[in-house]
Write a protein that holds these residues in place. Structure first.
Motif, mmCIF file in Angstrom:
data_model
loop_
_atom_site.group_PDB
_atom_site.id
_atom_site.type_symbol
_atom_site.label_atom_id
_atom_site.label_comp_id
_atom_site.label_asym_id
_atom_site.label_seq_id
_atom_site.Cartn_x
_atom_site.Cartn_y
_atom_site.Cartn_z
ATOM 1 N N ARG A 94 -0.005 4.281 0.162
ATOM 2 C CA ARG A 94 1.143 5.189 0.020
ATOM 3 C C ARG A 94 1.879 5.355 1.349
ATOM 4 O O ARG A 94 3.107 5.333 1.404
ATOM 5 C CB ARG A 94 0.694 6.553 -0.508
ATOM 6 N N ALA A 95 1.125 5.532 2.435
ATOM 7 C CA ALA A 95 1.745 5.683 3.759
ATOM 8 C C ALA A 95 2.530 4.437 4.139
ATOM 9 O O ALA A 95 3.656 4.531 4.641
ATOM 10 C CB ALA A 95 0.681 5.988 4.813
ATOM 11 N N VAL A 96 1.967 3.278 3.878
ATOM 12 C CA VAL A 96 2.655 2.020 4.209
ATOM 13 C C VAL A 96 3.934 1.895 3.387
ATOM 14 O O VAL A 96 4.980 1.518 3.909
ATOM 15 C CB VAL A 96 1.711 0.812 3.988
ATOM 16 N N GLU A 97 3.858 2.241 2.109
ATOM 17 C CA GLU A 97 5.033 2.117 1.241
ATOM 18 C C GLU A 97 6.145 3.097 1.610
ATOM 19 O O GLU A 97 7.315 2.786 1.438
ATOM 20 C CB GLU A 97 4.626 2.320 -0.221
ATOM 21 N N THR A 98 5.791 4.273 2.125
ATOM 22 C CA THR A 98 6.807 5.292 2.404
ATOM 23 C C THR A 98 7.230 5.378 3.864
ATOM 24 O O THR A 98 8.350 5.786 4.146
ATOM 25 C CB THR A 98 6.327 6.694 1.949
ATOM 26 N N GLU A 99 6.356 5.003 4.795
ATOM 27 C CA GLU A 99 6.638 5.203 6.208
ATOM 28 C C GLU A 99 6.846 3.911 6.999
ATOM 29 O O GLU A 99 7.243 3.962 8.162
ATOM 30 C CB GLU A 99 5.495 5.997 6.851
ATOM 31 N N TYR A 100 6.588 2.773 6.395
ATOM 32 C CA TYR A 100 6.665 1.492 7.102
ATOM 33 C C TYR A 100 7.646 0.566 6.412
ATOM 34 O O TYR A 100 7.953 0.728 5.232
ATOM 35 C CB TYR A 100 5.285 0.827 7.161
ATOM 36 N N GLU A 101 8.112 -0.427 7.174
ATOM 37 C CA GLU A 101 8.985 -1.446 6.610
ATOM 38 C C GLU A 101 8.462 -2.817 7.002
ATOM 39 O O GLU A 101 7.907 -2.992 8.096
ATOM 40 C CB GLU A 101 10.417 -1.258 7.100
ATOM 41 N N PRO A 102 8.629 -3.800 6.110
ATOM 42 C CA PRO A 102 8.171 -5.153 6.440
ATOM 43 C C PRO A 102 9.033 -5.748 7.551
ATOM 44 O O PRO A 102 10.232 -5.487 7.628
ATOM 45 C CB PRO A 102 8.359 -5.935 5.136
ATOM 46 N N ILE A 103 8.406 -6.535 8.396
ATOM 47 C CA ILE A 103 9.099 -7.254 9.467
ATOM 48 C C ILE A 103 8.542 -8.670 9.505
ATOM 49 O O ILE A 103 7.542 -8.975 8.841
ATOM 50 C CB ILE A 103 8.916 -6.563 10.841
ATOM 51 N N SER A 104 9.154 -9.531 10.291
ATOM 52 C CA SER A 104 8.629 -10.891 10.462
ATOM 53 C C SER A 104 7.684 -10.902 11.664
ATOM 54 O O SER A 104 7.696 -9.990 12.495
ATOM 55 C CB SER A 104 9.779 -11.870 10.696
ATOM 56 N N PHE A 105 6.901 -11.947 11.759
ATOM 57 C CA PHE A 105 5.995 -12.071 12.914
ATOM 58 C C PHE A 105 6.780 -12.186 14.218
ATOM 59 O O PHE A 105 6.316 -11.743 15.259
ATOM 60 C CB PHE A 105 5.035 -13.260 12.738
ATOM 61 N N ARG A 106 7.973 -12.760 14.176
ATOM 62 C CA ARG A 106 8.805 -12.866 15.386
ATOM 63 C C ARG A 106 9.226 -11.491 15.899
ATOM 64 O O ARG A 106 9.527 -11.327 17.069
ATOM 65 C CB ARG A 106 10.048 -13.707 15.107
ATOM 66 N N GLU A 107 9.264 -10.498 15.008
ATOM 67 C CA GLU A 107 9.706 -9.158 15.381
ATOM 68 C C GLU A 107 8.569 -8.248 15.833
ATOM 69 O O GLU A 107 8.814 -7.110 16.222
ATOM 70 C CB GLU A 107 10.388 -8.484 14.183
ATOM 71 N N LEU A 108 7.330 -8.718 15.780
ATOM 72 C CA LEU A 108 6.189 -7.862 16.112
ATOM 73 C C LEU A 108 6.334 -7.235 17.491
ATOM 74 O O LEU A 108 6.712 -7.906 18.457
ATOM 75 C CB LEU A 108 4.888 -8.654 16.087
ATOM 76 N N ARG A 109 6.030 -5.944 17.563
ATOM 77 C CA ARG A 109 5.989 -5.200 18.817
ATOM 78 C C ARG A 109 4.628 -4.524 18.932
ATOM 79 O O ARG A 109 3.885 -4.397 17.956
ATOM 80 C CB ARG A 109 7.078 -4.124 18.851
ATOM 81 N N PHE A 110 4.365 -4.076 20.112
ATOM 82 C CA PHE A 110 3.139 -3.348 20.426
ATOM 83 C C PHE A 110 2.941 -2.199 19.426
ATOM 84 O O PHE A 110 3.824 -1.379 19.234
ATOM 85 C CB PHE A 110 3.267 -2.809 21.851
ATOM 86 N N GLY A 111 1.774 -2.176 18.770
ATOM 87 C CA GLY A 111 1.431 -1.098 17.855
ATOM 88 C C GLY A 111 1.781 -1.339 16.405
ATOM 89 O O GLY A 111 1.331 -0.604 15.532
ATOM 90 N N ASP A 112 2.608 -2.356 16.111
ATOM 91 C CA ASP A 112 2.939 -2.626 14.716
ATOM 92 C C ASP A 112 1.666 -2.940 13.941
ATOM 93 O O ASP A 112 0.663 -3.401 14.505
ATOM 94 C CB ASP A 112 3.915 -3.801 14.603
ATOM 95 N N VAL A 113 1.711 -2.705 12.645
ATOM 96 C CA VAL A 113 0.552 -2.904 11.773
ATOM 97 C C VAL A 113 0.650 -4.266 11.103
ATOM 98 O O VAL A 113 1.731 -4.671 10.665
ATOM 99 C CB VAL A 113 0.484 -1.785 10.705
ATOM 100 N N ILE A 114 -0.468 -4.956 11.043
ATOM 101 C CA ILE A 114 -0.553 -6.208 10.293
ATOM 102 C C ILE A 114 -1.558 -5.980 9.173
ATOM 103 O O ILE A 114 -2.714 -5.614 9.425
ATOM 104 C CB ILE A 114 -1.002 -7.392 11.178
ATOM 105 N N LEU A 115 -1.098 -6.165 7.939
ATOM 106 C CA LEU A 115 -1.957 -6.009 6.765
ATOM 107 C C LEU A 115 -2.537 -7.355 6.379
ATOM 108 O O LEU A 115 -1.822 -8.365 6.383
ATOM 109 C CB LEU A 115 -1.146 -5.472 5.582
ATOM 110 N N LEU A 116 -3.809 -7.375 6.036
ATOM 111 C CA LEU A 116 -4.433 -8.544 5.445
ATOM 112 C C LEU A 116 -4.574 -8.217 3.966
ATOM 113 O O LEU A 116 -5.223 -7.215 3.613
ATOM 114 C CB LEU A 116 -5.811 -8.811 6.055
ATOM 115 N N THR A 117 -3.939 -9.010 3.118
ATOM 116 C CA THR A 117 -3.927 -8.697 1.695
ATOM 117 C C THR A 117 -4.537 -9.834 0.877
ATOM 118 O O THR A 117 -4.448 -11.011 1.243
ATOM 119 C CB THR A 117 -2.506 -8.410 1.185
ATOM 120 N N ALA A 118 -5.117 -9.444 -0.254
ATOM 121 C CA ALA A 118 -5.670 -10.402 -1.211
ATOM 122 C C ALA A 118 -4.527 -11.011 -2.014
ATOM 123 O O ALA A 118 -3.398 -10.489 -1.997
ATOM 124 C CB ALA A 118 -6.661 -9.686 -2.127
ATOM 125 N N PRO A 119 -4.786 -12.088 -2.743
ATOM 126 C CA PRO A 119 -3.723 -12.714 -3.547
ATOM 127 C C PRO A 119 -3.042 -11.757 -4.532
ATOM 128 O O PRO A 119 -1.854 -11.904 -4.813
ATOM 129 C CB PRO A 119 -4.456 -13.842 -4.289
#
Length: 177
Positions: A94-119
């Motif tokens: 819920r927090a990811v869906e409401t408080e975060y936005e998807p970005i590309s790996f080229r845009e990664l900055r210090f502290g950004d979250v990377i999710l590991l997801t199943a298929p």
């Protein structure tokens, strides 16, 4: 892990990267001191992390503490006084869906979250990007698991069901203290 610094290093760029969510003065002082070292100086990455992470890096939660896990850690990377409330997978989603936005790996900055997801899209694990291939991870909600810096490849090996990587950024920038 250490950041190499010498007299030709772009201190402004280093400070901008490493001070996201924390004191620019602290980061600048560390980099200036390292740049003045003979040859090439270094700054320990641990010294550049936000206060919550700095306090916990390499340590284990006590048996009396809540069962801190990757979801709690990912949400509190920049928190000075994090809550002990554990979001669990559903609260984290819920927090990811409401408080975060998807970005590309080229845009990664210090502290950004990377999710590991199943298929099927289930979030298996979450880490915070630190630099290059280095991430902060808390593998499991057990007191026997420490907060660690690790390569993203090493973390992926621990979570083979996390086949997709989804970088995410907090919509509101972290507060600077």
């Amino acid at each position: 892990a250490r950041v190499k610094v010498n007299t030709s290093s772009n201190l402004d760029a280093l400070v901008a990267w490493w001070s996201r969510g924390s004191s620019t003065e602290h980061a600048r002082a560390l980099f200036q001191a390292a740049a003045q070292a003979p040859g090439e100086g270094t700054v320990p990455v641990a010294e550049l992390l936000p206060p919550m992470v700095r306090r916990r890096l390499g340590s284990f939660p006590s048996r009396e503490e809540p069962r801190y896990d990757c979801f709690w850690t990912a949400l509190h990377f920049f928190s000075d006084t994090p809550t002990s409330l554990l979001p669990g997978p559903d609260g984290f989603k819920r927090a990811v869906e409401t408080e975060y936005e998807p970005i590309s790996f080229r845009e990664l900055r210090f502290g950004d979250v990377i999710l590991l997801t199943a298929p099927d899209g289930t979030i298996v694990h979450a880490v915070n990007h630190v630099a290059d291939d280095l991430v902060l991870t808390k593998n499991g909600g057990y007191f026997q698991q420490a907060w660690l810096l690790a390569s993203l490849d090493d973390v992926r090996a621990l979570y083979p069901q996390g086949v997709e990587l989804r970088p995410m950024r907090l919509r509101a920038p972290p507060a600077v203290h």
